[in-house]
Structure formats: structure tokens, C-alpha cells
Design a protein around this motif. Structure first.
Motif, PDB file in Angstrom:
ATOM      1  N   LEU A 164       0.840  -1.192   0.000  1.00  0.00           N
ATOM      2  CA  LEU A 164       0.000   0.000   0.000  1.00  0.00           C
ATOM      3  C   LEU A 164       0.878   1.246   0.000  1.00  0.00           C
ATOM      4  O   LEU A 164       1.886   1.301   0.699  1.00  0.00           O
ATOM      5  CB  LEU A 164      -0.907   0.021   1.234  1.00  0.00           C
ATOM      6  N   ASP A 165       0.466   2.249  -0.784  1.00  0.00           N
ATOM      7  CA  ASP A 165       1.204   3.506  -0.826  1.00  0.00           C
ATOM      8  C   ASP A 165       0.228   4.667  -0.982  1.00  0.00           C
ATOM      9  O   ASP A 165      -0.409   4.815  -2.020  1.00  0.00           O
ATOM     10  CB  ASP A 165       2.208   3.507  -1.983  1.00  0.00           C
TER      11      ASP A 165
ATOM     12  N   GLU B  23      13.889   4.504   0.682  1.00  0.00           N
ATOM     13  CA  GLU B  23      14.356   3.130   0.864  1.00  0.00           C
ATOM     14  C   GLU B  23      13.917   2.244  -0.288  1.00  0.00           C
ATOM     15  O   GLU B  23      14.660   1.351  -0.723  1.00  0.00           O
ATOM     16  CB  GLU B  23      13.849   2.584   2.198  1.00  0.00           C
ATOM     17  N   ALA B  24      12.696   2.462  -0.788  1.00  0.00           N
ATOM     18  CA  ALA B  24      12.211   1.673  -1.916  1.00  0.00           C
ATOM     19  C   ALA B  24      12.968   1.993  -3.200  1.00  0.00           C
ATOM     20  O   ALA B  24      13.250   1.108  -4.008  1.00  0.00           O
ATOM     21  CB  ALA B  24      10.718   1.913  -2.105  1.00  0.00           C
ATOM     22  N   LEU B  25      13.320   3.268  -3.380  1.00  0.00           N
ATOM     23  CA  LEU B  25      14.002   3.694  -4.605  1.00  0.00           C
ATOM     24  C   LEU B  25      15.517   3.631  -4.502  1.00  0.00           C
ATOM     25  O   LEU B  25      16.217   3.809  -5.507  1.00  0.00           O
ATOM     26  CB  LEU B  25      13.591   5.131  -4.955  1.00  0.00           C
ATOM     27  N   ARG B  26      16.040   3.373  -3.324  1.00  0.00           N
ATOM     28  CA  ARG B  26      17.486   3.472  -3.109  1.00  0.00           C
ATOM     29  C   ARG B  26      18.329   2.625  -4.070  1.00  0.00           C
ATOM     30  O   ARG B  26      19.323   3.136  -4.613  1.00  0.00           O
ATOM     31  CB  ARG B  26      17.816   3.104  -1.660  1.00  0.00           C
ATOM     32  N   PRO B  27      18.007   1.341  -4.306  1.00  0.00           N
ATOM     33  CA  PRO B  27      18.843   0.572  -5.235  1.00  0.00           C
ATOM     34  C   PRO B  27      18.933   1.212  -6.622  1.00  0.00           C
ATOM     35  O   PRO B  27      20.021   1.272  -7.224  1.00  0.00           O
ATOM     36  CB  PRO B  27      18.146  -0.794  -5.288  1.00  0.00           C
TER      37      PRO B  27
ATOM     38  N   THR C 236      10.179   9.416  -9.901  1.00  0.00           N
ATOM     39  CA  THR C 236       9.342  10.150  -8.954  1.00  0.00           C
ATOM     40  C   THR C 236       8.808   9.271  -7.832  1.00  0.00           C
ATOM     41  O   THR C 236       8.916   9.622  -6.654  1.00  0.00           O
ATOM     42  CB  THR C 236       8.152  10.808  -9.678  1.00  0.00           C
ATOM     43  N   THR C 237       8.216   8.141  -8.173  1.00  0.00           N
ATOM     44  CA  THR C 237       7.508   7.316  -7.199  1.00  0.00           C
ATOM     45  C   THR C 237       7.957   5.864  -7.323  1.00  0.00           C
ATOM     46  O   THR C 237       8.113   5.363  -8.434  1.00  0.00           O
ATOM     47  CB  THR C 237       5.990   7.383  -7.447  1.00  0.00           C
ATOM     48  N   PRO C 238       8.170   5.173  -6.211  1.00  0.00           N
ATOM     49  CA  PRO C 238       8.563   3.763  -6.307  1.00  0.00           C
ATOM     50  C   PRO C 238       7.449   2.894  -6.870  1.00  0.00           C
ATOM     51  O   PRO C 238       6.269   3.154  -6.644  1.00  0.00           O
ATOM     52  CB  PRO C 238       8.876   3.387  -4.853  1.00  0.00           C
TER      53      PRO C 238
ATOM     54  N   GLN D 173       9.364  -2.358  -6.351  1.00  0.00           N
ATOM     55  CA  GLN D 173      10.431  -1.747  -5.549  1.00  0.00           C
ATOM     56  C   GLN D 173      10.048  -1.657  -4.079  1.00  0.00           C
ATOM     57  O   GLN D 173      10.883  -1.892  -3.195  1.00  0.00           O
ATOM     58  CB  GLN D 173      10.763  -0.354  -6.099  1.00  0.00           C
ATOM     59  N   ILE D 174       8.797  -1.318  -3.816  1.00  0.00           N
ATOM     60  CA  ILE D 174       8.333  -1.268  -2.423  1.00  0.00           C
ATOM     61  C   ILE D 174       8.397  -2.658  -1.803  1.00  0.00           C
ATOM     62  O   ILE D 174       8.882  -2.834  -0.672  1.00  0.00           O
ATOM     63  CB  ILE D 174       6.905  -0.703  -2.349  1.00  0.00           C
ATOM     64  N   ALA D 175       7.921  -3.665  -2.540  1.00  0.00           N
ATOM     65  CA  ALA D 175       7.936  -5.038  -2.030  1.00  0.00           C
ATOM     66  C   ALA D 175       9.361  -5.509  -1.754  1.00  0.00           C
ATOM     67  O   ALA D 175       9.620  -6.195  -0.753  1.00  0.00           O
ATOM     68  CB  ALA D 175       7.251  -5.966  -3.022  1.00  0.00           C
TER      69      ALA D 175
END
Length: 233
Positions: free
Chosen positions: A10-11, A111-115, A187-189, A193-195
Motif C-alpha cells: 500500500l502507498d 528506501e524503496a528507490l534506493r537501489p 518520482t515514485t517507487p 520496488q516497495i515489495a
């Protein structure tokens, strides 16, 4: 055969003109992540009603209440972002996790987009790091780096020395000296990426973080115009 993990994502973190709600059912198999069902709706109201989006994707994936398959992990983006969107999405995630008996894990947008961001920093070379800039209110933005999150007033912003990769839905608003930045259209994960970040935190790869709204600013509260009511007698 690799173990499969079912993850509800969820985001509702996005704010301002970029506000939206997103819910997805993601399957992790080994190192791969695949979306089974996903829905997204624009606007602040969508983030506030993220429970309806979650119900839709769970039904589409066949993970709804009473079904043989249920989410084994619930992940939510905890911020930075919309006060109301974060409160709604974190509360919804907590409710689903409690209902199915699954662990609840929170991650930030960075954190989701970091990699992906760190890969771009490495590719660019001679770059001091990344900044993820997201919308806030009253002439301010949230700036997330690998060291944390801060809210800054654009009028008072003092760019750090060096050369930076700048991404996020409010990246264009952040004043930076010529030659001191590389702009990215990230812009948005994504749900995948979140998972991925959720599983990394659950496995202990990322340091612990409570699955609670990341309020960079203290909540605003105003006294009623007529003052507080008298104490009961």
C-alpha cells in the motif's frame, strides 16, 4: 523450488498535485518480484480511501478474506508525504496485517528507490549521492537522502557542496547551482520496488523501522475559536 511469498503493498504517501493511492498484490519468488494485481487512483481522496483499493486488488488476486491464499506480508510506504494519506494507508495496512496474521513492515519512499538511485549515482560517477524531493505544503519540500529525511523551506534552502542526483515529484522546485546536480525523472517507487524494500527490512537487511507514519513535521493543531470546553463537573 524457490519459496513464494505473497505481499500486499500500500502507498498513500504522495502529496500535492502528485497525490494518489496505490495498492498491489506482489509475489516474491527467489529474487524476483511480480505484480499479480494492482490499482491506482489519483487525488487526495484516493489516498484516504486506500482501503477500497486494497479490497479491489485482493479480490483480483484471489487473496480476499476466506480465500485459500492470503497475504503473508503487508508492506506500506510510511513517508515522507501527505499527513492524511500516510495516516490512512498505515492504518489500513495495520488492519489487514492483523486480520490475516501477517507481519507488517514499513519503508520510506527513498528506501524503496534506493537501489535504483544508487545505481544511477554509480553510473554517473563523480557524484556525492542522491536526493529524493517530494512535495510538502507552504513553500516547502521533503528531502530524503541515505542519511534520513528533512523538511526544508525552499526560500531558505542551502544546497550542499558537491554534485548530486536529484529525483522525486518535486525535484524541479529545488534550487541547485549549475553543474551541481543531475536530474532524474524518477518520482515514485513501483509496487515491485516497495515489495523488495519490505522484504529486505523483514529479513533484517534494512535496519528496523516501525510501520507508522513518518511525520517529518509535528502535527498541526489549533484551539477552537471559542476556546476549550469546561472540564466536566
Amino acid at each position: 523450488m524457490s519459496k513464494m511469498t505473497r505481499i500486499l503493498v500500500l502507498d498513500g504517501s504522495a502529496a500535492g498535485d502528485a497525490a494518489h493511492g496505490m495498492a498491489a498484490c506482489v509475489v516474491q519468488t527467489g529474487d524476483a518480484y511480480s505484480v499479480v494485481a494492482q490499482t491506482q487512483s489519483a487525488g487526495k481522496q484516493a489516498a484516504e480511501g486506500i482501503g477500497l483499493l486494497a479490497a479491489q486488488v485482493l479480490a483480483q488476486a484471489g487473496w480476499q478474506a476466506g480465500a485459500e491464499s492470503q497475504p503473508q506480508l503487508v508492506g506500506v510506504v510510511v513517508g515522507p508525504g501527505s499527513f492524511t494519506g500516510l495516516r490512512a494507508s498505515c492504518a489500513t495496512a495495520a488492519g489487514y496485517a492483523l486480520g490475516v496474521g501477517a507481519p507488517l513492515v514499513g519503508v520510506t519512499r527513498g528506501e524503496a528507490l534506493r537501489p535504483q538511485l544508487e545505481a544511477l549515482v554509480t553510473e554517473a560517477g563523480a557524484c556525492d549521492g542522491w536526493m529524493l524531493v517530494t512535495a510538502a505544503r507552504r513553500g516547502r519540500v521533503f528531502v530524503e537522502t541515505g542519511q534520513g529525511v528533512q523538511a526544508v523551506a525552499l526560500a531558505d534552502w542551502q544546497p550542499p557542496a558537491g554534485r548530486w542526483l536529484v529525483a522525486g515529484d518535486a525535484a524541479e522546485t529545488l534550487p541547485m547551482p549549475d553543474g551541481a546536480l543531475l536530474r532524474s525523472d524518477i518520482t515514485t517507487p513501483t509496487a515491485e520496488q516497495i515489495a523488495h524494500a519490505v522484504c529486505a527490512r523483514h529479513a533484517g537487511v534494512l535496519s528496523p523501522r516501525d510501520a507508522l507514519p513518518l511525520y517529518v513535521d509535528p502535527p498541526e493543531a489549533k484551539l477552537p475559536a471559542a476556546g476549550l470546553r469546561s472540564a466536566p463537573v
